[in-house]
Design a protein around this motif. Structure first.
Motif, PDB file in Angstrom:
ATOM      1  N   GLY A 294       0.790  -1.320   0.224  1.00 52.05           N
ATOM      2  CA  GLY A 294       0.218   0.024   0.190  1.00 52.05           C
ATOM      3  C   GLY A 294       1.231   1.402  -0.121  1.00 52.05           C
ATOM      4  N   PHE A 295       2.192   1.563  -1.298  1.00 57.18           N
ATOM      5  CA  PHE A 295       2.547   2.802  -1.090  1.00 57.18           C
ATOM      6  C   PHE A 295       2.389   3.555  -2.578  1.00 57.18           C
ATOM      7  N   VAL A 296       2.605   4.623  -2.659  1.00 57.32           N
ATOM      8  CA  VAL A 296       2.658   4.896  -4.140  1.00 57.32           C
ATOM      9  C   VAL A 296       4.234   5.639  -4.195  1.00 57.32           C
ATOM     10  N   ALA A 297       4.370   5.375  -5.447  1.00 58.24           N
ATOM     11  CA  ALA A 297       6.182   6.418  -5.885  1.00 58.24           C
ATOM     12  C   ALA A 297       5.599   7.549  -6.105  1.00 58.24           C
ATOM     13  N   VAL A 298       5.725   9.117  -5.597  1.00 56.18           N
ATOM     14  CA  VAL A 298       5.807   9.922  -6.730  1.00 56.18           C
ATOM     15  C   VAL A 298       7.622  10.680  -6.959  1.00 56.18           C
ATOM     16  N   SER A 299       7.650  10.380  -8.062  1.00 55.58           N
ATOM     17  CA  SER A 299       9.073  10.473  -9.110  1.00 55.58           C
ATOM     18  C   SER A 299       8.940  12.139  -9.391  1.00 55.58           C
ATOM     19  N   ILE A 300       9.753  12.808  -9.019  1.00 54.43           N
ATOM     20  CA  ILE A 300       9.767  14.000  -9.267  1.00 54.43           C
ATOM     21  C   ILE A 300      11.004  13.995  -9.928  1.00 54.43           C
ATOM     22  N   ASP A 301      10.758  14.850 -11.501  1.00 55.65           N
ATOM     23  CA  ASP A 301      12.591  15.408 -12.726  1.00 55.65           C
ATOM     24  C   ASP A 301      12.244  16.083 -13.150  1.00 55.65           C
ATOM     25  N   LYS A 302      13.508  17.315 -12.372  1.00 56.10           N
ATOM     26  CA  LYS A 302      13.916  18.308 -13.010  1.00 56.10           C
ATOM     27  C   LYS A 302      15.239  17.951 -13.843  1.00 56.10           C
ATOM     28  N   ASP A 303      15.500  19.185 -14.884  1.00 59.74           N
ATOM     29  CA  ASP A 303      16.690  18.566 -15.334  1.00 59.74           C
ATOM     30  C   ASP A 303      17.594  19.693 -14.159  1.00 59.74           C
ATOM     31  N   MET A 304      18.899  19.487 -13.952  1.00 61.41           N
ATOM     32  CA  MET A 304      19.690  19.751 -12.961  1.00 61.41           C
ATOM     33  C   MET A 304      19.313  20.668 -11.230  1.00 61.41           C
ATOM     34  N   MET A 305      18.360  18.817 -11.521  1.00 57.34           N
ATOM     35  CA  MET A 305      17.789  19.534 -10.004  1.00 57.34           C
ATOM     36  C   MET A 305      19.421  19.412  -9.001  1.00 57.34           C
ATOM     37  N   ASN A 306      20.254  18.635  -9.118  1.00 53.14           N
ATOM     38  CA  ASN A 306      21.693  18.303  -8.215  1.00 53.14           C
ATOM     39  C   ASN A 306      22.409  19.761  -8.461  1.00 53.14           C
ATOM     40  N   SER A 307      22.558  20.287  -9.151  1.00 53.83           N
ATOM     41  CA  SER A 307      22.954  21.687  -8.597  1.00 53.83           C
ATOM     42  C   SER A 307      21.737  22.518  -8.560  1.00 53.83           C
ATOM     43  N   GLU A 308      20.778  22.556  -8.076  1.00 57.54           N
ATOM     44  CA  GLU A 308      19.846  23.528  -7.693  1.00 57.54           C
ATOM     45  C   GLU A 308      19.937  23.312  -5.818  1.00 57.54           C
ATOM     46  N   VAL A 309      20.174  24.045  -5.050  1.00 53.88           N
ATOM     47  CA  VAL A 309      20.521  24.721  -4.138  1.00 53.88           C
ATOM     48  C   VAL A 309      18.552  24.106  -3.238  1.00 53.88           C
ATOM     49  N   GLY A 310      18.754  23.648  -2.220  1.00 54.24           N
ATOM     50  CA  GLY A 310      17.709  23.251  -1.464  1.00 54.24           C
ATOM     51  C   GLY A 310      16.370  22.983  -1.914  1.00 54.24           C
ATOM     52  N   PHE A 311      16.399  21.786  -3.404  1.00 53.21           N
ATOM     53  CA  PHE A 311      15.652  20.956  -4.087  1.00 53.21           C
ATOM     54  C   PHE A 311      14.699  20.276  -3.263  1.00 53.21           C
ATOM     55  N   CYS A 312      15.957  19.509  -2.529  1.00 56.33           N
ATOM     56  CA  CYS A 312      14.677  18.418  -1.638  1.00 56.33           C
ATOM     57  C   CYS A 312      13.934  19.404  -0.666  1.00 56.33           C
ATOM     58  N   ARG A 313      14.709  19.626  -0.219  1.00 55.08           N
ATOM     59  CA  ARG A 313      13.575  20.614   0.902  1.00 55.08           C
ATOM     60  C   ARG A 313      12.307  20.692   0.396  1.00 55.08           C
ATOM     61  N   LYS A 314      12.265  22.046  -0.552  1.00 51.56           N
ATOM     62  CA  LYS A 314      11.147  22.251  -0.810  1.00 51.56           C
ATOM     63  C   LYS A 314       9.999  21.526  -1.917  1.00 51.56           C
ATOM     64  N   ALA A 315      10.241  20.269  -2.292  1.00 55.83           N
ATOM     65  CA  ALA A 315       9.486  19.182  -2.592  1.00 55.83           C
ATOM     66  C   ALA A 315       9.048  18.781  -1.776  1.00 55.83           C
ATOM     67  N   LEU A 316       9.963  18.143  -0.318  1.00 56.75           N
ATOM     68  CA  LEU A 316       9.438  18.145   0.828  1.00 56.75           C
ATOM     69  C   LEU A 316       8.708  18.673   1.363  1.00 56.75           C
ATOM     70  N   GLN A 317       8.001  20.244   1.142  1.00 56.53           N
ATOM     71  CA  GLN A 317       7.744  21.073   1.802  1.00 56.53           C
ATOM     72  C   GLN A 317       6.251  21.068   1.633  1.00 56.53           C
ATOM     73  N   ALA A 318       5.933  20.384   0.056  1.00 54.33           N
ATOM     74  CA  ALA A 318       5.022  19.652  -0.022  1.00 54.33           C
ATOM     75  C   ALA A 318       3.620  19.054   0.070  1.00 54.33           C
ATOM     76  N   PHE A 319       4.748  17.965   0.777  1.00 52.55           N
ATOM     77  CA  PHE A 319       3.977  16.598   1.660  1.00 52.55           C
ATOM     78  C   PHE A 319       3.837  17.164   2.953  1.00 52.55           C
ATOM     79  N   GLU A 320       5.174  17.707   4.219  1.00 55.63           N
ATOM     80  CA  GLU A 320       4.463  18.850   4.986  1.00 55.63           C
ATOM     81  C   GLU A 320       3.562  19.203   5.004  1.00 55.63           C
ATOM     82  N   GLU A 321       3.529  19.951   4.210  1.00 55.09           N
ATOM     83  CA  GLU A 321       1.959  21.094   3.847  1.00 55.09           C
ATOM     84  C   GLU A 321       0.915  19.845   4.477  1.00 55.09           C
ATOM     85  N   ASN A 322       0.859  18.988   4.140  1.00 58.76           N
ATOM     86  CA  ASN A 322      -0.450  18.145   3.640  1.00 58.76           C
ATOM     87  C   ASN A 322      -0.385  17.327   4.798  1.00 58.76           C
TER      88      ASN A 322
END
Length: 439
Positions: A294-322
């Motif tokens: 009973g799990f869902v995989a939410v895949s988030i793709d973005k070019d040059m994600m590795n060089s964007e500081v704070g990307f993971c935090r922003k993405a995880l905030q979407a789950f935290e807010e909900n």
């Protein structure tokens, strides 16, 4: 040498079971402190005493006549007393319970009486001192367990008592009212008592001969685990293996006290020893397998994600807010995947997607539902080459597609994602290659 012994509800469901327990305790002089649960089911159609008490108190709260139901509970205890041929009457205790039910003493008070009464019988049967948990186990104003005060009072009390019975599951609030532990109550009490008396061993007696390598509902005749570390147990418990609640492990782990899971109905079985660490080589490369569907995989793709500081935090905030908790988060250079519980996520999926777009501005968001996660856990994996390869090989031979693999840096566990439909077959395939064939 001092042992604390806790017995579960099935171990104390009848006079016959009580007699088995008495024989176990008397067979070892080191078993000085006993923590009993309330009587459990005598057969599959029976009702646990705790459930009977909940139902009885519900009538009292509705100001309906609860006397018949209370007498049924008294009959359960009387059958144990008579079966053990004890000169003991619980008449006054039941009068007190009836009065407190009428005064609406609370659902925690009602639920705790199962352990309390069983404790009185056990103490009488063994000739041990009865110690009411309400006098030695404490909760604070916020309802949290007060570990420091409890340890101080309980240690001082038991220091003067060579053998005692301390009922499981409950303690008291600052105002003296009864409060129960939320989960694994009697297991927690046993752990608290073990720490207080500096026990050499905490024996947890139940109706199974310890922990098994895999769920017996999936693997028939699954092999037992002889020795497991607290860390391994934590990993397996987190992924659904129901052994002991982590709140029951913490006090003894902190004090360096081992736990032995034993079977009341097969007392000569070795059981499972739970320890802080061990130099004993594991019988198999893996210690155990556990998993959940009973799990869902939410895949988030973005070019040059590795060089964007704070990307993971922003993405995880979407789950935290909900208000959605995250299980696992494997990632690549331009992609991260978040695994969440499907039941928790389904009603909020569009809000999460909207929040991800607003906060992280991804190129692609992809969802895959109906997934299962399986944890393969073992201290032996660290010293063995090719463990992950053997898992992949086993799953490939079983025609199972692996959706995700995640290995911690400690090399204690490997998490594998598969579809819900492949869950049982995946566990069978992994068990077979590591335990049955040992290829």
């Amino acid at each position: 040498m001092v042992k604390v012994v806790k017995f579960g509800g099935s171990s104390l469901a009848s006079a016959e079971q009580f007699a088995k327990v008495g024989k176990i305790i008397r067979s070892d002089k080191e078993r000085k402190y006993v923590v009993p649960s309330a009587p459990g089911k005598r057969n599959s159609k029976d009702t646990k005493v705790t459930d009977m008490l909940y139902a009885c108190y519900a009538l009292a709260e509705e100001e309906k006549d609860f006397r018949v139901q209370l007498m049924k509970i008294k009959d359960r205890y009387d059958s144990i007393i008579n079966g053990l041929q004890l000169k003991l009457s619980l008449e006054e205790e039941f009068k007190k319970i009836s009065e407190n039910f009428k005064k609406k003493a609370g659902v925690d008070y009602a639920a705790s009486r199962g352990e309390y009464l069983n404790g009185i019988i056990m103490a009488n049967y063994l000739g041990y001192t009865f110690v009411d948990s309400a006098e030695v186990i404490f909760f604070d104003e916020d309802g949290n367990f007060d570990a420091d005060r409890t340890d101080k009072v309980l240690s001082a009390k038991l220091e003067k008592i060579p053998t005692a019975v301390i009922p499981g599951f409950y303690g008291s609030n600052p105002d003296g009212s009864i409060r129960t532990f939320s989960r694994g109550g009697s297991d927690i009490t046993g752990s608290i008592v073990s720490k207080a008396v500096h026990a050499s061993m905490y024996e947890n007696w139940t109706d199974v001969s310890g922990c098994l390598v895999a769920d017996p509902r999936i693997i028939k005749d699954s092999k037992p685990i002889k020795v497991i570390t607290y860390r391994e147990l934590r990993e397996l418990s987190y992924m659904g293996a129901s052994v002991l609640h982590e709140d029951a492990i913490f006090p003894v782990r902190k004090a360096g006290i081992p736990i032995n899971i034993k079977n009341t109905n097969a007392p000569d079985d070795e059981g499972t020893l739970i320890v802080e660490s061990t130099c004993q080589k594991a019988e198999y490369t893996i210690t155990g397998i556990a998993g959940k569907k009973g799990f869902v995989a939410v895949s988030i793709d973005k070019d040059m994600m590795n060089s964007e500081v704070g990307f993971c935090r922003k993405a995880l905030q979407a789950f935290e807010e909900n208000g959605i908790s995250i299980e696992h988060m494997p990632s690549g250079i331009d992609t991260m995947t978040v695994f969440v519980h499907q039941a928790e996520f389904e009603g909020k999926e569009q809000q999460v997607i909207s929040a991800l777009r607003r906060l992280a501005h991804p190129d692609i968001i992809d969802l895959e539902a109906d997934l299962a996660l399986i944890a393969v856990v073992g201290r032996g994996m660290k010293s063995q080459r090719g463990t992950a390869g053997r898992i992949f090989s086993a799953l490939a031979h079983a025609n199972i597609n692996v959706k995700m693999i995640d290995q911690g840096s400690s090399e204690l566990n490997i998490i594998i994602g598969v579809s819900n439909d492949d869950f049982e077959n995946a566990i069978k395939a992994i068990y077979d290659i590591f335990v049955e064939t040992r290829l």
